[in-house]
Design a protein around this motif. Structure first.
Motif, mmCIF file in Angstrom:
data_model
loop_
_atom_site.group_PDB
_atom_site.id
_atom_site.type_symbol
_atom_site.label_atom_id
_atom_site.label_comp_id
_atom_site.label_asym_id
_atom_site.label_seq_id
_atom_site.Cartn_x
_atom_site.Cartn_y
_atom_site.Cartn_z
ATOM 1 N N LEU A 114 0.617 -0.907 -0.129
ATOM 2 C CA LEU A 114 -0.192 0.000 0.181
ATOM 3 C C LEU A 114 1.009 0.971 -0.088
ATOM 4 O O LEU A 114 0.355 2.416 -0.376
ATOM 5 N N THR A 115 1.692 0.884 0.862
ATOM 6 C CA THR A 115 3.147 2.414 0.687
ATOM 7 C C THR A 115 3.402 2.664 -0.267
ATOM 8 O O THR A 115 3.469 3.859 -1.339
ATOM 9 N N ASP A 116 4.463 1.554 -1.215
ATOM 10 C CA ASP A 116 4.551 1.506 -2.243
ATOM 11 C C ASP A 116 3.831 2.125 -3.882
ATOM 12 O O ASP A 116 4.009 3.421 -3.931
ATOM 13 N N ARG A 117 2.256 1.940 -3.517
ATOM 14 C CA ARG A 117 1.336 2.161 -4.260
ATOM 15 C C ARG A 117 1.173 3.890 -3.651
ATOM 16 O O ARG A 117 1.007 4.537 -5.201
ATOM 17 N N LEU A 118 1.138 4.132 -2.692
ATOM 18 C CA LEU A 118 0.745 5.615 -2.497
ATOM 19 C C LEU A 118 1.058 6.025 -3.166
ATOM 20 O O LEU A 118 1.368 7.700 -3.735
ATOM 21 N N LEU A 119 2.597 6.285 -2.820
ATOM 22 C CA LEU A 119 4.440 7.063 -2.807
ATOM 23 C C LEU A 119 4.010 7.314 -4.720
ATOM 24 O O LEU A 119 4.358 8.226 -5.021
ATOM 25 N N GLU A 120 3.311 6.141 -5.462
ATOM 26 C CA GLU A 120 3.960 5.680 -6.424
ATOM 27 C C GLU A 120 2.463 7.406 -7.138
ATOM 28 O O GLU A 120 3.102 8.531 -8.303
ATOM 29 N N GLU A 121 1.951 6.875 -6.758
ATOM 30 C CA GLU A 121 0.479 7.903 -7.162
ATOM 31 C C GLU A 121 0.412 9.094 -6.901
ATOM 32 O O GLU A 121 0.554 10.073 -7.633
ATOM 33 N N MET A 122 1.183 9.440 -5.667
ATOM 34 C CA MET A 122 1.523 11.012 -5.604
ATOM 35 C C MET A 122 2.677 11.111 -6.430
ATOM 36 O O MET A 122 2.193 12.904 -6.632
ATOM 37 N N ALA A 123 3.974 10.567 -6.559
ATOM 38 C CA ALA A 123 4.452 11.233 -7.255
ATOM 39 C C ALA A 123 3.743 11.449 -9.140
ATOM 40 O O ALA A 123 4.241 12.176 -9.621
ATOM 41 N N THR A 124 2.833 10.640 -9.459
ATOM 42 C CA THR A 124 1.895 10.645 -10.781
ATOM 43 C C THR A 124 1.475 12.151 -10.497
ATOM 44 O O THR A 124 1.380 13.210 -11.760
ATOM 45 N N ARG A 125 0.327 12.328 -9.516
ATOM 46 C CA ARG A 125 -0.236 13.305 -9.525
ATOM 47 C C ARG A 125 0.155 14.764 -9.375
ATOM 48 O O ARG A 125 0.480 15.811 -9.916
ATOM 49 N N TYR A 126 0.931 14.707 -8.276
ATOM 50 C CA TYR A 126 1.471 15.957 -7.599
ATOM 51 C C TYR A 126 3.416 15.943 -7.856
ATOM 52 O O TYR A 126 3.301 17.218 -7.741
ATOM 53 N N GLY A 127 4.133 15.325 -8.911
ATOM 54 C CA GLY A 127 5.398 15.202 -8.797
ATOM 55 C C GLY A 127 6.314 15.351 -7.081
ATOM 56 O O GLY A 127 7.134 15.749 -7.424
ATOM 57 N N THR A 128 5.767 14.694 -6.328
ATOM 58 C CA THR A 128 6.413 14.864 -5.152
ATOM 59 C C THR A 128 7.544 13.722 -5.320
ATOM 60 O O THR A 128 7.750 12.929 -5.928
#
Length: 260
Positions: A114-128
């Motif tokens: 879950l953590t891996d998927r969340l970080l990937e999604e945040m990077a894609t959406r917001y460039g984190t």
């Protein structure tokens, strides 16, 4: 161990959460993890950003959930320019309480995934990016943060653990800046475990030399070559997120740590 707030404080936090003006910036993300729908409450600032925003992922204690924890802690209110994500733990087969894995392989590593998927999604959406991404956890959530320190050290810039003990912590992962907070009013059974956890984290971060006062709450142990700063302290409460916890977490995460 779960988050416990005095009734008046929790009630006030819930009212503030209900009245906040940034609810339009809140969203629930869902991820399918091994056939189980996992949920994360994410609060994104409305104001435009001049560069990559900091991302803070905060894990609740056992028996809590994302919404109640966010309303009580309100880190997104105290750090308004950061994206704050509150994942929701799931129940275990052996327990009706929501919580987090504490060792590799537990529950099919569903919380690590879950953590891996969340970080990937945040990077894609917001460039984190990892250099501006921080993680914190309370109680059982803090145990999971220690697992992330061991298994995902490169995913986060800093790690904050509150109200948790793990004197047996040991890992070959590279040291990272760690903030470790514990309440003076915690059950006496955990006092020795708290001291043992301080020693374990100091070893992991290759601490050396005398301690220095830091942030008005804590002690800073500088690292030897190849290590990372370790900050720890006791706050005047029991098993509860400290009243100044958001301030300390924010100051620690934003501190410009120099290489040892």
């Amino acid at each position: 161990m779960r988050l416990a707030l005095p009734g008046w404080l929790l009630g006030a936090a819930l009212l503030l959460g209900a009245a906040q003006t940034t609810r339009a910036a809140e969203q629930f993300l869902e991820f399918d993890i091994n056939g189980l729908t996992r949920r994360v409450l994410v609060v994104v600032p409305d104001s435009p950003a001049s560069g990559p925003r900091p991302l803070v992922v905060v894990f609740h204690g056992r028996g809590d959930d994302d919404r109640a924890f966010a309303n009580a802690v309100r880190l997104h209110k105290d750090w308004p320019d950061a994206i704050v994500a509150y994942p929701r733990g799931e129940k275990r087969e052996s327990s009706p309480s929501r919580g987090w894995q504490v060792r590799v392989g537990d529950q099919g590593d569903r919380d690590l995934v879950l953590t891996d998927r969340l970080l990937e999604e945040m990077a894609t959406r917001y460039g984190t990016r990892p250099a501006d991404t921080h993680v914190a956890g309370f109680s059982n959530g803090g145990h999971f943060v220690l697992l992330l320190l061991a298994e995902r050290p490169e995913a986060f810039a800093t790690f904050t653990v509150i109200g948790s003990v793990m004197p047996g912590f040991a890992s070959d992962s590279p040291p990272k800046p760690v903030l470790y907070l514990f309440g003076r009013g915690e059950d006496r059974r955990y006092k020795e475990s708290w001291a043992g956890t301080v020693e374990a984290l100091a070893r992991h971060n290759r601490g050396k030399g005398p301690l220095e006062p830091f942030m008005g709450c804590c002690q800073l142990q500088s690292p030897a070559a190849g290590g990372a700063p370790f900050v720890f302290g006791l706050y005047g409460a029991g098993h509860i997120w400290p009243a100044q916890g958001n301030e300390w977490l924010k100051d620690f995460a934003r501190h410009e740590w120099s290489a040892p």
